[in-house]
Design a protein around this motif. Structure first.
Motif, PDB file in Angstrom:
ATOM      1  N   GLY A 140      28.248  44.068  29.860  1.00  0.00           N
ATOM      2  CA  GLY A 140      28.966  43.165  28.966  1.00  0.00           C
ATOM      3  C   GLY A 140      30.003  43.893  28.140  1.00  0.00           C
ATOM      4  O   GLY A 140      31.141  43.430  27.959  1.00  0.00           O
ATOM      5  N   LEU A 141      29.627  45.085  27.663  1.00  0.00           N
ATOM      6  CA  LEU A 141      30.569  45.875  26.864  1.00  0.00           C
ATOM      7  C   LEU A 141      31.780  46.295  27.696  1.00  0.00           C
ATOM      8  O   LEU A 141      32.917  46.305  27.205  1.00  0.00           O
ATOM      9  CB  LEU A 141      29.842  47.097  26.308  1.00  0.00           C
ATOM     10  CG  LEU A 141      30.534  47.846  25.189  1.00  0.00           C
ATOM     11  CD1 LEU A 141      30.736  46.931  24.016  1.00  0.00           C
ATOM     12  CD2 LEU A 141      29.714  49.029  24.779  1.00  0.00           C
ATOM     13  N   PHE A 142      31.559  46.611  28.977  1.00  0.00           N
ATOM     14  CA  PHE A 142      32.676  46.992  29.837  1.00  0.00           C
ATOM     15  C   PHE A 142      33.650  45.832  30.008  1.00  0.00           C
ATOM     16  O   PHE A 142      34.864  46.048  30.097  1.00  0.00           O
ATOM     17  CB  PHE A 142      32.173  47.455  31.204  1.00  0.00           C
ATOM     18  CG  PHE A 142      31.448  48.765  31.169  1.00  0.00           C
ATOM     19  CD1 PHE A 142      31.862  49.771  30.328  1.00  0.00           C
ATOM     20  CD2 PHE A 142      30.355  48.985  31.978  1.00  0.00           C
ATOM     21  CE1 PHE A 142      31.205  50.976  30.282  1.00  0.00           C
ATOM     22  CE2 PHE A 142      29.684  50.188  31.937  1.00  0.00           C
ATOM     23  CZ  PHE A 142      30.112  51.184  31.090  1.00  0.00           C
ATOM     24  N   VAL A 143      33.119  44.593  30.074  1.00  0.00           N
ATOM     25  CA  VAL A 143      34.014  43.442  30.188  1.00  0.00           C
ATOM     26  C   VAL A 143      34.888  43.347  28.943  1.00  0.00           C
ATOM     27  O   VAL A 143      36.089  43.105  29.030  1.00  0.00           O
ATOM     28  CB  VAL A 143      33.213  42.145  30.403  1.00  0.00           C
ATOM     29  CG1 VAL A 143      34.131  40.941  30.346  1.00  0.00           C
ATOM     30  CG2 VAL A 143      32.487  42.181  31.718  1.00  0.00           C
ATOM     31  N   VAL A 144      34.280  43.567  27.766  1.00  0.00           N
ATOM     32  CA  VAL A 144      35.064  43.505  26.534  1.00  0.00           C
ATOM     33  C   VAL A 144      36.162  44.558  26.545  1.00  0.00           C
ATOM     34  O   VAL A 144      37.252  44.354  26.036  1.00  0.00           O
ATOM     35  CB  VAL A 144      34.145  43.679  25.303  1.00  0.00           C
ATOM     36  CG1 VAL A 144      34.947  43.671  24.032  1.00  0.00           C
ATOM     37  CG2 VAL A 144      33.108  42.582  25.279  1.00  0.00           C
ATOM     38  N   MET A 145      35.859  45.719  27.166  1.00  0.00           N
ATOM     39  CA  MET A 145      36.859  46.793  27.224  1.00  0.00           C
ATOM     40  C   MET A 145      37.775  46.663  28.433  1.00  0.00           C
ATOM     41  O   MET A 145      38.374  47.650  28.867  1.00  0.00           O
ATOM     42  CB  MET A 145      36.155  48.149  27.284  1.00  0.00           C
ATOM     43  CG  MET A 145      35.465  48.524  26.009  1.00  0.00           C
ATOM     44  SD  MET A 145      34.871  50.196  26.157  1.00  0.00           S
ATOM     45  CE  MET A 145      33.790  50.308  24.781  1.00  0.00           C
ATOM     46  N   ASP A 146      37.837  45.498  29.066  1.00  0.00           N
ATOM     47  CA  ASP A 146      38.764  45.184  30.162  1.00  0.00           C
ATOM     48  C   ASP A 146      38.418  45.845  31.488  1.00  0.00           C
ATOM     49  O   ASP A 146      39.208  45.776  32.424  1.00  0.00           O
ATOM     50  CB  ASP A 146      40.212  45.588  29.824  1.00  0.00           C
ATOM     51  CG  ASP A 146      40.756  44.760  28.703  1.00  0.00           C
ATOM     52  OD1 ASP A 146      40.208  43.674  28.471  1.00  0.00           O
ATOM     53  OD2 ASP A 146      41.719  45.188  28.053  1.00  0.00           O
ATOM     54  N   ALA A 147      37.261  46.515  31.582  1.00  0.00           N
ATOM     55  CA  ALA A 147      36.942  47.200  32.837  1.00  0.00           C
ATOM     56  C   ALA A 147      36.045  46.285  33.672  1.00  0.00           C
ATOM     57  O   ALA A 147      34.850  46.501  33.798  1.00  0.00           O
ATOM     58  CB  ALA A 147      36.259  48.528  32.552  1.00  0.00           C
ATOM     59  N   VAL A 148      36.639  45.227  34.250  1.00  0.00           N
ATOM     60  CA  VAL A 148      35.813  44.230  34.926  1.00  0.00           C
ATOM     61  C   VAL A 148      35.156  44.808  36.175  1.00  0.00           C
ATOM     62  O   VAL A 148      34.009  44.483  36.486  1.00  0.00           O
ATOM     63  CB  VAL A 148      36.640  42.979  35.270  1.00  0.00           C
ATOM     64  CG1 VAL A 148      36.757  42.087  34.077  1.00  0.00           C
ATOM     65  CG2 VAL A 148      37.993  43.343  35.801  1.00  0.00           C
ATOM     66  N   ASP A 149      35.863  45.679  36.893  1.00  0.00           N
ATOM     67  CA  ASP A 149      35.272  46.251  38.104  1.00  0.00           C
ATOM     68  C   ASP A 149      34.090  47.147  37.750  1.00  0.00           C
ATOM     69  O   ASP A 149      33.052  47.111  38.423  1.00  0.00           O
ATOM     70  CB  ASP A 149      36.324  47.049  38.872  1.00  0.00           C
ATOM     71  CG  ASP A 149      37.213  46.160  39.700  1.00  0.00           C
ATOM     72  OD1 ASP A 149      36.840  45.857  40.826  1.00  0.00           O
ATOM     73  OD2 ASP A 149      38.264  45.745  39.198  1.00  0.00           O
ATOM     74  N   VAL A 150      34.259  47.937  36.684  1.00  0.00           N
ATOM     75  CA  VAL A 150      33.164  48.805  36.264  1.00  0.00           C
ATOM     76  C   VAL A 150      31.974  47.966  35.831  1.00  0.00           C
ATOM     77  O   VAL A 150      30.821  48.276  36.151  1.00  0.00           O
ATOM     78  CB  VAL A 150      33.633  49.731  35.117  1.00  0.00           C
ATOM     79  CG1 VAL A 150      32.521  50.650  34.700  1.00  0.00           C
ATOM     80  CG2 VAL A 150      34.826  50.532  35.554  1.00  0.00           C
ATOM     81  N   ALA A 151      32.250  46.866  35.107  1.00  0.00           N
ATOM     82  CA  ALA A 151      31.165  45.996  34.649  1.00  0.00           C
ATOM     83  C   ALA A 151      30.402  45.417  35.832  1.00  0.00           C
ATOM     84  O   ALA A 151      29.170  45.394  35.852  1.00  0.00           O
ATOM     85  CB  ALA A 151      31.737  44.868  33.800  1.00  0.00           C
TER      86      ALA A 151
END
Lengths: 127, 141, 212
Positions: free
Chosen positions: C42-53
């Motif tokens: 979820g935190l990765f999505v907030v930081m714009d890293a959708v692929d990593v999330a």
């Protein structure tokens, strides 16, 4: 976002990193150590992703000029995609190394009958 | 195991959709989040779910361990093979532009092939890892 | 608004992480580690890293939890009581954390668009990807598979190697000539399988198992 406020994010990541590090060095159980290593790894990945973030930017998936009723596509700011690429592969490699570690733990358990570090040391030295 | 009807039926309904979703993630990876790594893991998750509900003996009949090992090696070979094909066509290693007349189309084909290799490797490796851990008996000290 | 979401997610991560550390039951710790992975996705999505999330949610919360549970089934899920107070580890951790926090004073602020990391290669990828690759809007995919294809090839080889390593350690088959079993080296005849060795060991100290 300047001064202290810009650093809070990094500090939070460092706190998580240290939680994983503590689990890694303070607990004797080998599986617990691997869980700690996993937490540490996720925190490091978070640090890299933080470096790629730009305030007010969007995910690095290009918006086509026709997608949003035309116009505006040129003014979109995207976050830095390079950390995302590197960390994406790092996660998959992380699970691969985790499985190697777990299989070593399984073999240690079969040889020593325990996965506790102190017990293993005692059996090694007491022989 | 016999009376867990909800789990059995639920898994049976879910597994085809998980497989389809994995393929969607694979081929939609160019346009949205996704790609070979995620799709391979999701594809493997379907087999892991089947093994958890129906037992390892049944899933091994669907996908023998040897097949998983071969998948793990085959994917890397596809990836490297794409590189050698581009070399044979006169480009550099993994220089997809030479795969078609239009370099942009060549890039498309190259990315497709490479992502397929990643999918197959990740799928094979994840299933093989699961088999390795689940197939072992506990030895009482 | 984003700041609030980030703060809440970080707080949840810290609580989960500390709970994992304190939990004596490894089964619960593994499940909490899965939750930790999901929240960090979820935190990765907030930081714009959708692929990593996406990867973290599939791999970290899914497959690694399953693998850890598989390992727990083999090694047991009780952790022994710690014998001494963890003064030294705590000191080391606080010291390391302090040094790292001191180090952050030298790195550029979070989210600034003119950070050095955003000035060199990334703009090229973002601007030229559409032209070089045709219609592939996801820059992460085009960088992963094409611009940095060598990297990805290496990573694929690494996970293949990991599979080979795990199979060497865990797969069935004939044992090597010398086996370390319960604290001592045993020499076995070539071609002996695990089952045969276990059968002879359970019979007692027969000549076959100890013929070396």
């Amino acid at each position: 976002m300047s001064g202290m406020l810009g650093m809070v994010n990094y500090w939070a990541v460092i706190v998580l990193m240290m939680v994983g590090f503590y689990t890694l060095i303070a607990r004797g159980n080998l599986v617990k150590k691997l869980i700690g290593l996993n937490i540490f790894q996720t925190a490091v990945i978070m640090m890299y992703v933080s470096f790629g973030k730009i305030t007010g930017a969007t995910a690095p998936i290009l918006i086509q000029s026709g997608d949003h009723g035309g116009g505006g596509a040129e003014h979109v700011v995207y976050s830095n995609p390079i950390p995302h690429v590197l960390m994406l592969t790092a996660i998959v490699v992380g699970v691969a190394t985790l499985s190697v570690g777990l299989s070593l733990v399984v073999r240690i358990n079969e040889a020593y009958g325990t996965v506790d570090e102190d017990e293993i040391n005692r059996k090694d030295n007491g022989l | 195991m016999d009376d867990r009807v909800i789990l059995r039926v639920g898994a049976k309904i879910l597994i085809p959709f998980i497989l389809i979703f994995a393929l969607y993630v694979q081929f939609h990876g160019d346009y949205g989040p996704g790609g070979g790594f995620q799709a391979g893991v999701i594809f493997a998750a379907a087999f892991v779910l089947y093994a958890l509900i129906y037992g390892l003996g049944n899933v091994v009949r669907v996908l023998p361990p040897k097949a998983a090992y071969v998948c793990g090696a085959l994917g890397v070979s596809i990836f490297v093979g794409v590189g050698f094909v581009t070399m044979a066509l006169g480009g550099g290693f993994l220089d997809y532009g030479v795969l078609a007349h239009d370099p942009a189309h060549g890039q498309h084909y190259g990315i497709l092939g490479v992502e397929l290799g990643v999918l197959i490797t990740v799928f094979g490796v994840m299933v093989a890892l699961f088999y390795a851990f689940a197939g072992r008996r506990r030895i009482e000290p | 608004m984003t700041g609030v979401v980030t703060a809440v997610l970080f707080a949840m991560l810290a609580i989960t992480g500390i709970a994992v550390t304190r939990m004596r039951d490894l089964f619960a710790a593994v499940m909490l580690a899965g939750i930790y992975s999901l929240v960090s996705a979820g935190l990765f999505v907030v930081m714009d890293a959708v692929d990593v999330a996406f990867t973290e949610a599939a791999v970290g919360a899914g497959i690694s939890t399953v693998l850890m549970l598989g390992a727990l089934a083999l090694v047991g899920h009780k952790e022994a009581e710690p014998k001494r107070r963890p003064v030294l580890p705590l000191f080391v951790v606080v010291l390391t954390g302090g040094i790292l926090v001191y180090g952050t004073s030298q790195i550029p602020p979070f989210g600034a668009p003119d950070n050095p990391a955003h000035l060199h290669v990334a703009p090229y990828y973002l601007e030229e990807s559409d032209h070089d690759m045709g219609h592939i809007p996801n820059v992460v995919t085009s960088v992963l598979a094409s611009y940095r294809g060598y990297d990805t090839m290496g990573e694929t080889a690494v996970i293949f190697t990991a599979m080979v390593g795990v199979l060497l350690l865990l797969a069935r088959g004939p044992l090597p000539r010398r086996v370390f079993h319960q604290g001592e080296w045993i020499t076995v005849r070539p071609g002996t399988t695990r089952e045969e060795l276990e059968a002879t060991l359970h019979e007692g100290d027969t000549e076959e198992a100890h013929d070396g």
